[in-house]
Write a protein that holds these residues in place. Structure first.
Motif, PDB file in Angstrom:
ATOM      1  N   TYR A 191      -7.998 -38.194 -42.726  1.00 14.39           N
ATOM      2  CA  TYR A 191      -8.220 -38.631 -44.112  1.00 14.39           C
ATOM      3  C   TYR A 191      -7.885 -37.470 -45.031  1.00 14.39           C
ATOM      4  O   TYR A 191      -8.539 -36.426 -44.977  1.00 14.39           O
TER       5      TYR A 191
ATOM      6  N   ARG B   8     -16.296 -34.808 -36.527  1.00 11.07           N
ATOM      7  CA  ARG B   8     -15.474 -34.572 -37.727  1.00 11.07           C
ATOM      8  C   ARG B   8     -15.074 -33.112 -37.794  1.00 11.07           C
ATOM      9  O   ARG B   8     -15.841 -32.234 -37.374  1.00 11.07           O
TER      10      ARG B   8
ATOM     11  N   SER C  96     -17.798 -48.701 -41.653  1.00 10.66           N
ATOM     12  CA  SER C  96     -17.208 -48.888 -40.319  1.00 10.66           C
ATOM     13  C   SER C  96     -18.327 -49.005 -39.295  1.00 10.66           C
ATOM     14  O   SER C  96     -19.447 -48.540 -39.519  1.00 10.66           O
TER      15      SER C  96
ATOM     16  N   HIS D 116     -20.286 -47.606 -48.447  1.00 11.20           N
ATOM     17  CA  HIS D 116     -20.352 -46.579 -49.501  1.00 11.20           C
ATOM     18  C   HIS D 116     -19.051 -46.526 -50.268  1.00 11.20           C
ATOM     19  O   HIS D 116     -18.053 -47.114 -49.854  1.00 11.20           O
TER      20      HIS D 116
ATOM     21  N   LYS E   8     -14.301 -40.192 -34.066  1.00 10.20           N
ATOM     22  CA  LYS E   8     -14.921 -41.419 -33.525  1.00 10.20           C
ATOM     23  C   LYS E   8     -14.526 -41.642 -32.064  1.00 10.20           C
ATOM     24  O   LYS E   8     -13.841 -42.607 -31.690  1.00 10.20           O
TER      25      LYS E   8
ATOM     26  N   ARG F 279     -10.967 -43.403 -31.561  1.00 14.91           N
ATOM     27  CA  ARG F 279     -10.387 -43.910 -32.814  1.00 14.91           C
ATOM     28  C   ARG F 279     -10.317 -42.752 -33.807  1.00 14.91           C
ATOM     29  O   ARG F 279     -11.118 -42.634 -34.703  1.00 14.91           O
TER      30      ARG F 279
HETATM   31  O1  LIG Z   1     -13.976 -42.948 -40.112  1.00 15.88           O
HETATM   32  C1  LIG Z   1     -14.774 -43.862 -40.366  1.00 15.88           C
HETATM   33  O2  LIG Z   1     -15.078 -44.722 -39.557  1.00 15.88           O
HETATM   34  C2  LIG Z   1     -15.404 -43.968 -41.730  1.00 15.88           C
HETATM   35  C3  LIG Z   1     -15.109 -42.782 -42.567  1.00 15.88           C
HETATM   36  C4  LIG Z   1     -15.682 -42.783 -43.921  1.00 15.88           C
HETATM   37  O3  LIG Z   1     -15.929 -43.796 -44.529  1.00 15.88           O
HETATM   38  C5  LIG Z   1     -15.922 -41.481 -44.521  1.00 15.88           C
HETATM   39  O4  LIG Z   1     -15.765 -40.456 -43.834  1.00 15.88           O
HETATM   40  O5  LIG Z   1     -16.311 -41.463 -45.716  1.00 15.88           O
END
Ligand SMILES: O=C(O)CCC(=O)C(=O)O
Length: 224
Positions: free
Chosen positions: A175, A30, A162, A82, A72, A171
């Motif tokens: 976001y 991330r 996920s 969540h 990912k 992947r």
């Molecule tokens: O990217 C994902 O697979 C899940 C991401 C997610 O739910 C988050 O970062 O809160």
């Protein structure tokens, strides 16, 4: 643009990269807080089509609350069920715009949503801030498969989860979470408190590393 960010070096005081251990070795998981440092992404996410669309959903102008890229990569871990609202102490509600960089499908760990459950507000949580096992098991989950460049918008109250990426393809997903403009600039407060909040929730030995203020990430520490 996501490749640009992924290639940036590790810093403690600007953007923040997180890594995980995978069966293929350490991998980037991330990146948070990159908007101040990437003009192209800043332009894309703070003006024009995306922010206007979120404004229509809010019924008022939207403002960026936080931004992250989840890479990912092959072998990358999944996320426990969540609601993001549990991780966002600032603001009444948020809408996240998910931009699929690669195809998101079941084998590479796309998101799964529990449709319509965002209307129930905050559900119970366990001590990691995620949905207790029995609550998650009581919901109906649907995969959100997406083509590269596809965009989805979801409420911070929408339960989601996920799986790990068991495929040889990355992947990567971007976001961008927005808050209602009338609630002011919440991004600064969020990022200035984030590290402190996370350090108060240091996981125990052998627990997955924290990449958020809730313990939804299921990955392994790079040192493991
Ligand atoms: O990217 C994902 O697979 C899940 C991401 C997610 O739910 C988050 O970062 O809160």
């Amino acid at each position: 643009m996501v490749d640009d960010v992924a290639a940036w070096p590790t810093t403690d005081d600007r953007w923040h990269h997180y890594h995980e251990q995978t069966e293929h070795g350490p991998a980037l998981t991330r990146t948070e807080n990159f908007l101040p440092y990437h003009e192209g992404l800043r332009n894309l996410l703070t003006a024009g089509t995306l922010v206007d669309a979120v404004g229509q959903l809010f019924g008022e102008p939207a403002r960026v609350f936080k931004e992250k890229i989840n890479y990912k990569l092959p072998g990358g871990a999944g996320f426990a069920p969540h609601q993001d609202a549990r991780a966002y102490a600032y603001g009444s509600h948020h809408i996240t715009c998910l931009v699929a960089i690669d195809a998101n499908h079941v084998d590479n760990g796309c998101l799964w949503f529990a449709p319509a459950q965002h209307r129930r507000g905050l559900l119970d949580t366990d001590d990691t801030g995620c949905l207790p096992r029995e609550v998650a098991a009581s919901l109906t989950w649907r995969p959100a498969t997406m083509a590269p460049g596809g965009v989805a918008f979801f409420s911070s109250f929408a339960p989601h989860k996920s799986d790990a990426n068991d495929s040889p393809q990355a992947r990567r997903s971007l976001y961008v979470t927005y808050s209602p403009g009338s609630e002011g600039d919440l991004r600064r407060a969020y990022y200035s408190d984030r590290a402190k909040t996370m350090s108060e929730h240091e996981p125990g030995d052998g627990a997955p590393p924290r990449i958020s203020t809730i313990g939804h990430f299921q990955g392994r520490d790079v040192s493991s």
